[in-house]
Structures are given as C-alpha cells and as structure tokens.
Scaffold this active site. Structure first.
Site, mmCIF file in Angstrom:
data_model
loop_
_atom_site.group_PDB
_atom_site.id
_atom_site.type_symbol
_atom_site.label_atom_id
_atom_site.label_comp_id
_atom_site.label_asym_id
_atom_site.label_seq_id
_atom_site.Cartn_x
_atom_site.Cartn_y
_atom_site.Cartn_z
ATOM 1 N N GLY A 1 -17.062 0.457 7.784
ATOM 2 C CA GLY A 1 -15.642 0.483 8.100
ATOM 3 C C GLY A 1 -14.817 0.869 6.891
ATOM 4 O O GLY A 1 -15.328 0.958 5.759
ATOM 5 N N GLY B 1 -11.185 -2.530 2.655
ATOM 6 C CA GLY B 1 -10.212 -3.594 2.834
ATOM 7 C C GLY B 1 -10.171 -4.217 4.200
ATOM 8 O O GLY B 1 -9.247 -4.989 4.498
ATOM 9 N N GLY C 1 -12.502 -6.270 5.544
ATOM 10 C CA GLY C 1 -13.110 -7.587 5.609
ATOM 11 C C GLY C 1 -14.616 -7.596 5.701
ATOM 12 O O GLY C 1 -15.190 -8.604 6.138
ATOM 13 N N LYS C 2 -15.296 -6.537 5.259
ATOM 14 C CA LYS C 2 -16.758 -6.519 5.318
ATOM 15 C C LYS C 2 -17.352 -7.561 4.368
ATOM 16 O O LYS C 2 -18.219 -8.356 4.752
ATOM 17 C CB LYS C 2 -17.261 -5.112 4.977
ATOM 18 C CG LYS C 2 -16.770 -4.026 5.927
ATOM 19 C CD LYS C 2 -17.355 -2.679 5.583
ATOM 20 C CE LYS C 2 -16.862 -2.149 4.265
ATOM 21 N NZ LYS C 2 -15.403 -1.890 4.253
ATOM 22 N N THR C 3 -16.889 -7.532 3.133
ATOM 23 C CA THR C 3 -17.384 -8.523 2.174
ATOM 24 C C THR C 3 -16.942 -9.924 2.563
ATOM 25 O O THR C 3 -17.672 -10.900 2.338
ATOM 26 C CB THR C 3 -16.882 -8.172 0.758
ATOM 27 O OG1 THR C 3 -17.248 -6.818 0.452
ATOM 28 C CG2 THR C 3 -17.480 -9.092 -0.276
ATOM 29 N N GLU D 1 17.261 11.728 5.584
ATOM 30 C CA GLU D 1 16.594 10.600 6.234
ATOM 31 C C GLU D 1 17.207 10.309 7.596
ATOM 32 O O GLU D 1 16.492 9.902 8.529
ATOM 33 C CB GLU D 1 16.664 9.359 5.336
ATOM 34 C CG GLU D 1 16.073 9.538 3.944
ATOM 35 C CD GLU D 1 14.629 9.986 3.979
ATOM 36 O OE1 GLU D 1 13.933 9.744 4.977
ATOM 37 O OE2 GLU D 1 14.168 10.602 2.987
ATOM 38 N N ASP E 1 6.937 16.903 3.909
ATOM 39 C CA ASP E 1 7.111 16.973 5.366
ATOM 40 C C ASP E 1 6.499 18.253 5.924
ATOM 41 O O ASP E 1 5.800 18.231 6.948
ATOM 42 C CB ASP E 1 8.602 16.910 5.717
ATOM 43 C CG ASP E 1 9.245 15.601 5.283
ATOM 44 O OD1 ASP E 1 8.509 14.599 5.218
ATOM 45 O OD2 ASP E 1 10.461 15.589 5.019
#
Length: 692
Positions: free
Chosen positions: A246, A249, A251-253, A469, A544
């Site tokens: 995956g 960051g 959450g594998k570990t 913006e 953009d």
C-alpha cells in the site's frame, strides 16, 4: 538474533600511551632519587682503606658491628687542582672472621720501608696507629643505628623501572589482543542476524483505525497462534507469509506493531536493508541465522519492513543484478519454502513497491496472503482523527466527521501529523484547547506548507491572485460535476500565492469523463478569470496548465475518452531499475496518430477553456464578491462561502473569526439543490457537503 547492540572495541590512543610513559618515567626518577639518597657512601676495598689511613687521608672512622660483617664508615680528604680539600665519605666492609685475625695489608707500619710479617696488624692496631700519628685530626667513634646497605638499595630503582616497563608492555599487548579479538568477533558477527526481538509493544488493535478489513486479517493470525486447534481440526494450515502492500503512511508497520502487542509468541523485527552489506555472502548468512533462531523459538513471527530493499527482481537493470542482494533473496526464498521445515514461523513483510518484487517471492507458499492497505475512507479518517486526538485538549464543538470530509486522500500518517501540528499551533497561541481553526491551519500547512507572512505583495499582485482564486472557486460552485470548495485563501504558502482547497463530495474509486472534464475546467478557471477581469494573464497558471494537460493526455491515450476510440496509445511503464527519466511511458502509435492525439488533447483543453470563460462571464458578480472578500479577509472557509453567496456580505464572529454557528446549521439543513443550478447560492447536493 541480537538482543542488544554490542559496543565497539575501544582503541588505545597515542595520547593515552604517551601519558602512561610520562607517568612511569616520573615515578622511576622519584624512586631513584629516594632510594639513592639512603646511601651516599662510596665503597672502597680494605687495601684502599689502609692506604688512605697510612697516608693520613682518613679523618673520621666509624666502626659498625654486625652479625657476620663489620662495616667501617669514614671520611677522607683529597685535594683538587686548586689544592682545596675535597672530603669523601666511604664505607668498607670486612668479614667478621677477618676482623678477628691478622691481615696482610702490605703497609709498612714500622717505617723500615720493608713490608714483612712484622707489618701485619689488625684493624684496631691500624686505627690506633692512625690516632697516634694524626692526633686530633683523626676521629673514631662507634655508630649506634647507622644505615646498613641492603640489596634493595642497589637493585630497587632498577627493579622498579624494568618492572614498570614489563607491566606496560603486557598492558599494551593485552589491549592489542583484545582489539584484535574484538575485530575478529565483529568479522564473525557479520553473518549474525540483525533482527531484534520485540519484548513489549504498547500498540494493540484498538490503536489501529481506518483499516478494519486489514485488521481482521491480521487478527486471524493472532487467533491461530493463540488457539491452533481451532483451525487444525478443519485441516487449515498456518500461512507462511503475509505481505502488506500500500501507499506510504497507511499503517502497514502499525499493523505489524499491533500484532506484536497482541500475540503471545516471540516477535522479531528487521528491515530489508539490514541484510545487505558490502561483503558478499553476509546477507545470506544473516537470513540463515534469523530463521535458525526463529526455529528455536517457534511458533514466532518475523516482520521484515521495506522488503523491496532485498526482494527486488533478479537480473534486472542495465548493469546486471547485484550478486550480494540476489544471494540474499535466494536464501530468503529457500528458507520460506524449501526442503527445510519452518513450521510455526510466520513472515510478515511490508512494502509500498510491490511492482519491483521478484515473482518467486510473491507466489503462494511463500507469501500466501497479500493484504492491501489502502488510503482510509471518510469513516476511516474520522476514526483515525479520534485515535490521534487521545490525550489532547479539544474544544467541544469539533466535529471530526466534517474534518474527515475535507481531508480526502490523506493517509493515517498525515492525520497524525495534522493533529500534532494543531496541538503545537494551539500552544503557540496560548490557547487552553485545540480549535477547529488550529486543525484547519494544520491541514493547510500539510498541503502547501506554512504561511509566508513575511512575503510582501503589491496591491496589484494581491488583486490578481484574489481574482485568480475566485475564478477557481466559482467553477467549483457553479459548474456541474465539480468538486466541493472547502476553502479559498490568498495567503502565500510555499511557492504559491494562494490556493483553493477542493475535495469530492464522497470518496471515489472511479472517475467519469464528465468529472475529469470538470476538473480541467476548474484548473483553467484561474487563468480565465484573469483574462476576463484584467485582459491579461500571469505566470500563476503554470501548474494549473500542466495538470490540466496531463489529465487531457491520459483521457486520450490511456482511458479512451476521445473520438479516437477506446484504444490505449500510451501506457505508464516506468522502469524502476532504469529510472523514470529513461522510460516514462511506452508509446504504441505512429507519427500520424501522434498528430491526432495532439489535436484531441488541444480540443479538450480548448473546450474546457471556453467553458471556464462562460461560467465566469455568467457569474461575474459572484467572482467579484469572492475576490473582494478575499482581499479584505485573505481566506474564506466553506460555511463562510455559503453565507456569503446567500447574504452577499460576510459577518464574522469576533471570537472565532468565522460566521456564527447558528447560520451554519441553517445552511446544512437547506434542501439539496440540483447540481446544474445557476443561482446565487452555493451548489449543495447534500447536507453532508458543508463542514464545521
């Protein structure tokens, strides 16, 4: 496997050796002078003593009796070149028996110039002769407690110096041998496994949120280890390996740490890079040693983090494979599924580069189960926010469901960082609790970096950025199939002068053609707004245009969303061994087709540009309202945008610097509006789109 890291051998420095030599030299010199001062007498023989006595040189005699010897101490004078008398202290030792007998001194005591038997005399006779001859110039006395010269007086300094040298030599050799033996041990320890046994882990499955399915798969392994009969009675076997794949960051570990905290069996952790060394054969030896100790402690779990460091495909790359890495991989393949029985050993591995792993490593029998740990969905993000809010002081009105809606695409590690940054911001502002404003600022910092408050913009630049913006935002508010506008800001962050945060209404697994076209229109909204209100364009649209062009190319060449038909002309085949710069994509078309592809990409961009200009022309007043509000307040949140579109002005709460909560509730309770509505109100297709 190593329980503790061994300390490296200490080396003997040159300054340390010099200090030892200096100290020993000082000690030897002091000892020499101390022992040498005990006996300053000059020892002479009996013949010399009689001669000095006969010649009148002896001025003082001191007779000392001992058990076996008799020592005579005295002084005699000699003249130097200037006729000055120099007194010397002497000592002469006689055997006691000789003291009692007549001695032949070969001295003419009778004065007849003939030395014969008549001249033989004892020492007392000689001394009496000296007394009668020299009178008061000669002194004779008996010593009471004189110093008696011993062997230590003569050999003591020599023994100290030689002994110190021997001890120093032995010390240096012992240190050298210890250093050599330690180096040899280190050389032998190269083949020892670097896996560390995890004795205690405070993380359990309760601390893992946003990955319920993955957690259930890992929980099954723990249940198997705790109660194997429950599975073996149905003929089920223990999986040999579980591969967690995956994005970074996700959450594998963390899942592996939770397994370590839940399992009642030994848990060993190691990184893929710990196997590879500069010496050939070390990695394979470490793999053997790791599985050897795992067999001794079976059943047990082995966790290999970042396995792609050692499990890459063999024989790939321009220069051939790495022999050391390939030997390590071969040994790992054999240990996981070879002739040796590794029953009771489960290998858990984690990687975010599944595409580079060797196929032999991924086959069933080695890694029987592959668990994909994906980015968390909305409910998962909400649960992760709640997990990382433990132990933090939060305001009561914080709604994690709304915060989770505007953090689409964030991983568990990102959310943890956001909550930590929010806590730091609250401390920096001397607040007693974390507010929604702190979390919102932490999200902006995670996306674009901290605000550049020191960057000064001219009034014209600030106005251009505000209308730019506002052009992006009006597309999200008025164009169908667009993402939801969460926040508009013209506060410089990173390399940007401002940005519009837009997220989809719900987490999406698929994107339609209309949604992709709407994204391109949204990216071109800023440039179109500049063209409309300033009759000019700025360099702020560079990114953009780049992203819009990439989306259009993917639509034509890979997704088949053009009149050219459902044909894949390009395929992303970035060779991870050659690098992205060498083979970024594989082209399967002729030069004639390339012209058609370029024409279709241009048509998509031109159509999106026209749509952006049309929407801005039809909603000029809204664009001006948004831009002027941005110039005044610098940033507008989602609920403020709804309030602004409805009331045509922005009334902020002085305490929270935002619109009042009562009005936000009214907006959330409004009935859904059609996605294509062109009213002055914000497009709201569901009450869930409005965040706290």
């Amino acid at each position: 496997m190593e329980e503790k890291n061994k300390k490296p051998p200490q080396r003997v420095s040159g300054s340390f050796l010099f200090s030892i030599f200096l100290v020993l030299a000082v000690i030897a010199i002091i000892a020499y002078y101390i022992f040498g001062s005990f006996n300053t007498a000059r020892e002479i023989g009996p013949d010399k003593f009689v001669e000095l006595l006969y010649n009148g040189n002896v001025t003082e005699v001191e007779i000392v009796s001992a058990s076996t010897t008799v020592t005579v101490n005295g002084q005699y004078g000699e003249k130097d070149s200037t006729d000055r008398v120099i007194k010397h202290t002497f000592t002469v030792t006689f055997d006691r028996n000789m003291f009692e007998e007549k001695l032949d001194w070969h001295v003419d005591l009778n004065g007849d110039d003939v030395v014969d038997e008549a001249d033989k005399a004892s020492i007392p006779d000689i001394i009496r002769y000296a007394e009668s001859k020299y009178g008061d110039d000669f002194t004779l006395r008996n010593a009471v407690n004189p110093y008696v010269t011993t062997w230590w007086d003569e050999w003591g300094p020599f023994i100290i110096i030689v002994g110190s040298s021997i001890l120093l030599t032995l010390f240096l050799f012992s240190r050298m041998s210890a250093s050599v033996s330690s180096t040899n041990r280190q050389a032998m320890d190269f083949n020892r496994s670097r896996a560390r046994r995890v004795k205690t882990s405070n993380i359990t499955f309760e601390d893992v949120a946003g990955a319920d399915e993955e957690k259930a798969e890992m929980q099954e392994l723990v249940d198997y280890l705790k109660d194997p009969k429950k599975f073996t009675k149905f003929g089920a076997k223990l999986p040999k390996g579980v591969l967690l794949v995956g994005p970074p960051g996700c959450g594998k570990t963390l899942l592996a740490k939770a397994v370590a905290g839940e399992a009642d069996v030994p848990f060993y952790s190691i990184s893929g890079s710990d196997f590879v060394e500069m010496f050939v054969g070390v990695g394979a030896g470490r793999v053997r040693d790791m599985f050897r100790i795992a067999k001794e402690n079976a059943p047990c779990l082995i966790f290999i983090d970042e396995i792609d460091a050692v499990g890459r495909q063999r024989g790939a790359g321009l220069g051939g494979g790495n022999d050391e890495r390939e030997q390590t991989l071969n040994q790992l393949l054999v240990e996981m599924d070879g002739f040796n029985d590794n029953a009771g050993i489960i290998v858990i591995a984690a990687t975010n580069r599944e595409d580079v792993l060797d196929p032999a490593l991924l086959r069933a029998g080695r890694f029987d189960r592959k668990i994909t740990v994906s980015l968390p969905d909305r409910k998962g993000r909400e649960a992760i926010f709640k997990v990382h809010s433990r132990g933090k002081h939060l305001e009561k009105d914080i709604n994690f469901e709304n915060i989770a809606r505007r953090t689409v695409g964030f991983s568990g590690a990102d959310i943890e960082n956001i909550m930590n940054e929010a806590a730091i911001l609250a401390i920096r502002a001397n607040r007693e609790a974390i507010t929604v404003k702190d979390i919102d600022e932490a999200i902006d910092r995670r996306i674009a970096g901290p605000a550049k408050s020191s960057r000064s913009l001219s009034e014209h630049e600030k106005k251009v950025i505000a209308y730019h913006e506002a052009g992006h935002a009006i597309i999200g508010l008025r164009y169908p199939h667009s993402d939801i506008v969460q926040k508009i800001t013209i506060i410089p962050r990173g390399n940007t002068g401002g940005h519009v945060r837009m997220t989809p209404e719900e987490d999406r697994f698929l994107l339609t053609k209309k949604e992709l076209e709407a994204r391109i229109v949204g990216f071109l909204g800023g440039r179109s707004s500049e063209e409309t209100f300033f009759d000019d364009v700025s360099s702020g649209s560079q990114n953009d245009i780049e992203v819009a062009t990439q989306i259009a190319r993917v639509m034509v060449t890979e997704l088949g969303m053009s009149p050219l038909g459902p044909i894949q002309y390009e395929r992303n085949t970035s060779n991870v061994f050659l690098g992205r710069d060498y083979t970024s994509s594989q082209k399967n078309f002729s030069s004639e087709t390339a012209e058609k592809i370029d024409a279709e990409i241009r048509n998509i961009i031109n159509h999106a540009h026209k749509e952006a200009l049309r929407v801005i022309e039809e909603n000029k007043e809204d664009v001006i309202l948004l831009a002027e509000t941005l110039i005044e307040h610098e940033q507008i949140t989602a609920e403020e945008i709804d309030y602004l579109m409805e009331h045509r002005h922005l009334k902020r709460d002085e305490k929270n610097n935002s619109v009042k909560e009562e009005k936000v509730v009214e907006v959330k309770e409004e009935k859904p509006k059609p996605a294509v509505e062109k009213s002055t109100k914000r497009k709201v297709t569901s009450p869930k789109k409005v965040e706290e």
